[in-house]
Design a protein around this motif. Sequence first.
Motif, PDB file in Angstrom:
ATOM      1  N   TYR A  59      40.721  44.783  28.451  1.00 27.07           N
ATOM      2  CA  TYR A  59      40.144  46.135  28.432  1.00 27.07           C
ATOM      3  C   TYR A  59      38.960  46.208  27.464  1.00 27.07           C
ATOM      4  O   TYR A  59      37.936  46.830  27.754  1.00 27.07           O
ATOM      5  N   PHE A  60      39.117  45.570  26.306  1.00 25.99           N
ATOM      6  CA  PHE A  60      38.043  45.581  25.309  1.00 25.99           C
ATOM      7  C   PHE A  60      36.783  44.907  25.855  1.00 25.99           C
ATOM      8  O   PHE A  60      35.670  45.430  25.724  1.00 25.99           O
ATOM      9  N   LEU A  61      36.969  43.745  26.465  1.00 24.82           N
ATOM     10  CA  LEU A  61      35.826  43.025  27.032  1.00 24.82           C
ATOM     11  C   LEU A  61      35.202  43.808  28.187  1.00 24.82           C
ATOM     12  O   LEU A  61      33.985  43.799  28.366  1.00 24.82           O
ATOM     13  N   SER A  62      36.048  44.500  28.955  1.00 28.49           N
ATOM     14  CA  SER A  62      35.543  45.310  30.080  1.00 28.49           C
ATOM     15  C   SER A  62      34.663  46.438  29.567  1.00 28.49           C
ATOM     16  O   SER A  62      33.598  46.724  30.130  1.00 28.49           O
ATOM     17  N   GLU A  63      35.101  47.070  28.496  1.00 27.20           N
ATOM     18  CA  GLU A  63      34.381  48.234  27.969  1.00 27.20           C
ATOM     19  C   GLU A  63      33.017  47.853  27.403  1.00 27.20           C
ATOM     20  O   GLU A  63      32.093  48.681  27.387  1.00 27.20           O
ATOM     21  N   ARG A  64      32.853  46.634  26.963  1.00 26.86           N
ATOM     22  CA  ARG A  64      31.577  46.238  26.359  1.00 26.86           C
ATOM     23  C   ARG A  64      30.570  45.685  27.380  1.00 26.86           C
ATOM     24  O   ARG A  64      29.453  45.316  27.016  1.00 26.86           O
ATOM     25  N   GLN A  65      30.976  45.621  28.659  1.00 29.50           N
ATOM     26  CA  GLN A  65      30.081  45.080  29.680  1.00 29.50           C
ATOM     27  C   GLN A  65      28.840  45.953  29.860  1.00 29.50           C
ATOM     28  O   GLN A  65      28.928  47.169  29.966  1.00 29.50           O
ATOM     29  N   LYS A  66      27.691  45.298  29.893  1.00 29.65           N
ATOM     30  CA  LYS A  66      26.442  46.011  30.190  1.00 29.65           C
ATOM     31  C   LYS A  66      26.312  46.246  31.694  1.00 29.65           C
ATOM     32  O   LYS A  66      25.668  47.194  32.132  1.00 29.65           O
ATOM     33  N   ASN A  67      26.930  45.361  32.462  1.00 29.60           N
ATOM     34  CA  ASN A  67      26.887  45.436  33.919  1.00 29.60           C
ATOM     35  C   ASN A  67      28.080  46.251  34.424  1.00 29.60           C
ATOM     36  O   ASN A  67      29.231  45.946  34.098  1.00 29.60           O
ATOM     37  N   ILE A  68      27.820  47.291  35.230  1.00 33.12           N
ATOM     38  CA  ILE A  68      28.888  48.150  35.743  1.00 33.12           C
ATOM     39  C   ILE A  68      29.879  47.349  36.582  1.00 33.12           C
ATOM     40  O   ILE A  68      31.089  47.559  36.510  1.00 33.12           O
ATOM     41  N   PHE A  69      29.364  46.420  37.381  1.00 33.34           N
ATOM     42  CA  PHE A  69      30.218  45.576  38.221  1.00 33.34           C
ATOM     43  C   PHE A  69      31.250  44.849  37.362  1.00 33.34           C
ATOM     44  O   PHE A  69      32.443  44.821  37.692  1.00 33.34           O
ATOM     45  N   GLY A  70      30.826  44.272  36.260  1.00 37.45           N
ATOM     46  CA  GLY A  70      31.726  43.535  35.372  1.00 37.45           C
ATOM     47  C   GLY A  70      32.762  44.437  34.733  1.00 37.45           C
ATOM     48  O   GLY A  70      33.928  44.059  34.596  1.00 37.45           O
ATOM     49  N   ARG A  71      32.334  45.643  34.334  1.00 33.43           N
ATOM     50  CA  ARG A  71      33.266  46.572  33.694  1.00 33.43           C
ATOM     51  C   ARG A  71      34.385  46.987  34.650  1.00 33.43           C
ATOM     52  O   ARG A  71      35.560  46.956  34.309  1.00 33.43           O
ATOM     53  N   ILE A  72      34.008  47.357  35.865  1.00 37.72           N
ATOM     54  CA  ILE A  72      34.996  47.826  36.844  1.00 37.72           C
ATOM     55  C   ILE A  72      35.928  46.695  37.258  1.00 37.72           C
ATOM     56  O   ILE A  72      37.147  46.885  37.359  1.00 37.72           O
ATOM     57  N   PHE A  73      35.361  45.504  37.473  1.00 39.87           N
ATOM     58  CA  PHE A  73      36.197  44.366  37.845  1.00 39.87           C
ATOM     59  C   PHE A  73      37.168  44.023  36.712  1.00 39.87           C
ATOM     60  O   PHE A  73      38.346  43.746  36.954  1.00 39.87           O
ATOM     61  N   GLY A  74      36.689  44.053  35.475  1.00 38.59           N
ATOM     62  CA  GLY A  74      37.540  43.755  34.327  1.00 38.59           C
ATOM     63  C   GLY A  74      38.700  44.721  34.202  1.00 38.59           C
ATOM     64  O   GLY A  74      39.850  44.312  33.965  1.00 38.59           O
ATOM     65  N   TYR A  75      38.430  46.005  34.381  1.00 36.45           N
ATOM     66  CA  TYR A  75      39.511  46.992  34.326  1.00 36.45           C
ATOM     67  C   TYR A  75      40.514  46.775  35.455  1.00 36.45           C
ATOM     68  O   TYR A  75      41.724  46.967  35.273  1.00 36.45           O
ATOM     69  N   SER A  76      40.040  46.379  36.628  1.00 32.64           N
ATOM     70  CA  SER A  76      40.939  46.106  37.749  1.00 32.64           C
ATOM     71  C   SER A  76      41.864  44.934  37.421  1.00 32.64           C
ATOM     72  O   SER A  76      43.071  44.986  37.704  1.00 32.64           O
ATOM     73  N   VAL A  77      41.316  43.889  36.808  1.00 29.16           N
ATOM     74  CA  VAL A  77      42.120  42.730  36.410  1.00 29.16           C
ATOM     75  C   VAL A  77      43.186  43.146  35.407  1.00 29.16           C
ATOM     76  O   VAL A  77      44.379  42.825  35.557  1.00 29.16           O
ATOM     77  N   GLY A  78      42.774  43.880  34.373  1.00 28.85           N
ATOM     78  CA  GLY A  78      43.714  44.335  33.354  1.00 28.85           C
ATOM     79  C   GLY A  78      44.802  45.225  33.924  1.00 28.85           C
ATOM     80  O   GLY A  78      45.985  45.093  33.572  1.00 28.85           O
ATOM     81  N   ASN A  79      44.431  46.119  34.834  1.00 26.40           N
ATOM     82  CA  ASN A  79      45.404  47.047  35.411  1.00 26.40           C
ATOM     83  C   ASN A  79      46.396  46.354  36.328  1.00 26.40           C
ATOM     84  O   ASN A  79      47.577  46.713  36.362  1.00 26.40           O
ATOM     85  N   ILE A  80      45.939  45.354  37.093  1.00 25.60           N
ATOM     86  CA  ILE A  80      46.854  44.581  37.943  1.00 25.60           C
ATOM     87  C   ILE A  80      47.891  43.855  37.082  1.00 25.60           C
ATOM     88  O   ILE A  80      49.093  43.884  37.379  1.00 25.60           O
ATOM     89  N   LEU A  81      47.440  43.222  36.000  1.00 29.60           N
ATOM     90  CA  LEU A  81      48.367  42.535  35.094  1.00 29.60           C
ATOM     91  C   LEU A  81      49.332  43.520  34.451  1.00 29.60           C
ATOM     92  O   LEU A  81      50.531  43.231  34.293  1.00 29.60           O
ATOM     93  N   PHE A  82      48.821  44.695  34.082  1.00 29.27           N
ATOM     94  CA  PHE A  82      49.651  45.713  33.423  1.00 29.27           C
ATOM     95  C   PHE A  82      50.753  46.205  34.366  1.00 29.27           C
ATOM     96  O   PHE A  82      51.925  46.311  33.967  1.00 29.27           O
ATOM     97  N   ILE A  83      50.400  46.510  35.616  1.00 26.17           N
ATOM     98  CA  ILE A  83      51.386  46.980  36.592  1.00 26.17           C
ATOM     99  C   ILE A  83      52.443  45.905  36.853  1.00 26.17           C
ATOM    100  O   ILE A  83      53.644  46.188  36.927  1.00 26.17           O
ATOM    101  N   HIS A  84      51.999  44.647  36.990  1.00 21.04           N
ATOM    102  CA  HIS A  84      52.947  43.543  37.186  1.00 21.04           C
ATOM    103  C   HIS A  84      53.919  43.449  36.008  1.00 21.04           C
ATOM    104  O   HIS A  84      55.135  43.269  36.208  1.00 21.04           O
ATOM    105  N   LEU A  85      53.398  43.547  34.809  1.00 21.73           N
ATOM    106  CA  LEU A  85      54.237  43.439  33.609  1.00 21.73           C
ATOM    107  C   LEU A  85      55.271  44.553  33.556  1.00 21.73           C
ATOM    108  O   LEU A  85      56.467  44.305  33.379  1.00 21.73           O
ATOM    109  N   ILE A  86      54.819  45.806  33.729  1.00 18.17           N
ATOM    110  CA  ILE A  86      55.710  46.960  33.627  1.00 18.17           C
ATOM    111  C   ILE A  86      56.798  46.924  34.699  1.00 18.17           C
ATOM    112  O   ILE A  86      57.983  47.133  34.409  1.00 18.17           O
ATOM    113  N   ILE A  87      56.408  46.645  35.943  1.00 23.76           N
ATOM    114  CA  ILE A  87      57.391  46.653  37.039  1.00 23.76           C
ATOM    115  C   ILE A  87      58.358  45.484  36.915  1.00 23.76           C
ATOM    116  O   ILE A  87      59.569  45.641  37.122  1.00 23.76           O
ATOM    117  N   ASN A  88      57.860  44.296  36.559  1.00 19.25           N
ATOM    118  CA  ASN A  88      58.750  43.142  36.434  1.00 19.25           C
ATOM    119  C   ASN A  88      59.782  43.356  35.330  1.00 19.25           C
ATOM    120  O   ASN A  88      60.973  43.089  35.529  1.00 19.25           O
TER     121      ASN A  88
END
Length: 413
Positions: A337-366
């Motif tokens: 999330y931290f690395l996503s927030e510092r992205q200058k490129n919008i594409f990188g920021r959104i993709f980074g948050y998607s990666v973090g959120n997928i991992l977060f959902i997997h962790l919580i549900i598992n």
Amino acid sequence: MVKRNKILLRNIDWRIVVIYMIMIFFGCMNLYSVSPEKAEKQLIWILLSFFFIFIIFLFKPIHYKHITPFFFLFTLFLLIGVFFFGKNVNGSKSWYVFGSISFQPSELAKISTSLMIAHIMSQENIENNNKALLHISIILVLPSFLILLQPDPGSSIVFSSFLLTLYREGLSISFILYFLFYILLFVVSINLSPWIVILLLFISFIFFFFLKKNISFLDLFFYIFLFISFSVFSFLSPFVFQKFFKQHHKDRINILFQNEFDRKYRDNVGYNLLYSKTAIGSGKFFGKGYQKGTVTKGKFVPEQHTDYIFCTVGEEWGFIGSIILIIFYLLFISRIYFLSERQKNIFGRIFGYSVGNILFIHLIINLGMVMGLFPTIGIVLPFFSYGGSSLWSFTVLLFIFIRIDASDQTSLI
């Protein structure tokens, strides 16, 4: 060229790479306690994942943006093709099998959808933009619906993680609250009479009216519409549950409201959960020690190498080891999330948050699954559970983002 590669290597966030390495090898250690043969295979897949990492770094971020639409369409074709050419495994037709090699296209769909969401949202702002929101909705619904039809409800639920990404980019919190409320309403409606649920809804709406002042006619119309839609949904939920859910899916949901010790579930669908809790509880504070878990050694939990791998940690490493692992995961996701927030490129920021959120959902549900807080729906623990498809998909997701982040520090392309 050599200078550019040195700069790229210097810009890699090595903290997140180190945490990744620790988790995959600690996961392999725990797999060895469950099954040495599977741990050996997992180690091979770990080594092969390094090859994927090498390939990922051969491409520039701009290349990922260009191939994203074609990659997404390719994934949809794979998801459709699995109905015709896939193999039925544990009641779900969600695998392609080629000899001894099996592949789950839903894992690939997580990558392509993350890239596609980033691709669209980097060009269109969803805030107060119904057209962009419609495009995003179609992108999310298509793969999740195809996966749900397999049926693989667990993998389909993972796509709800993108709502958190949309929230970061301006989606109203109301959409997420409505989504969560519909899930709650569905679960309650299949366990209580719809009439009781509607009565509770009516009381809630009346109570809300007394609290809220200056309600306009438009507000009144909207709340009446919500009440009617909630009521209809409540009536339809038991029908959908009985008609479209397979028996093992029904049992896995029902067991949350009953007890895994119940004779009806103890020797079948509740067996895994019963011994998972037993394994975690027996580890107590400090654990029994590596490879000294009696439940693990006795192979009492059938899916302990995949969905239930966390109970091995609980038994052998105890409360302390479990908490340390969870902290590692949270640090890992927080760093994304931290690395996503510092992205200058919008594409990188959104993709980074998607990666973090997928991992977060997997962790919580598992974690919820192994402790009986969530139904068993085939959600693996990232980088820990046995399986090449899941390990490679998480690795590819992570290192595409790391590649984007490394380039973002010097150039937008």
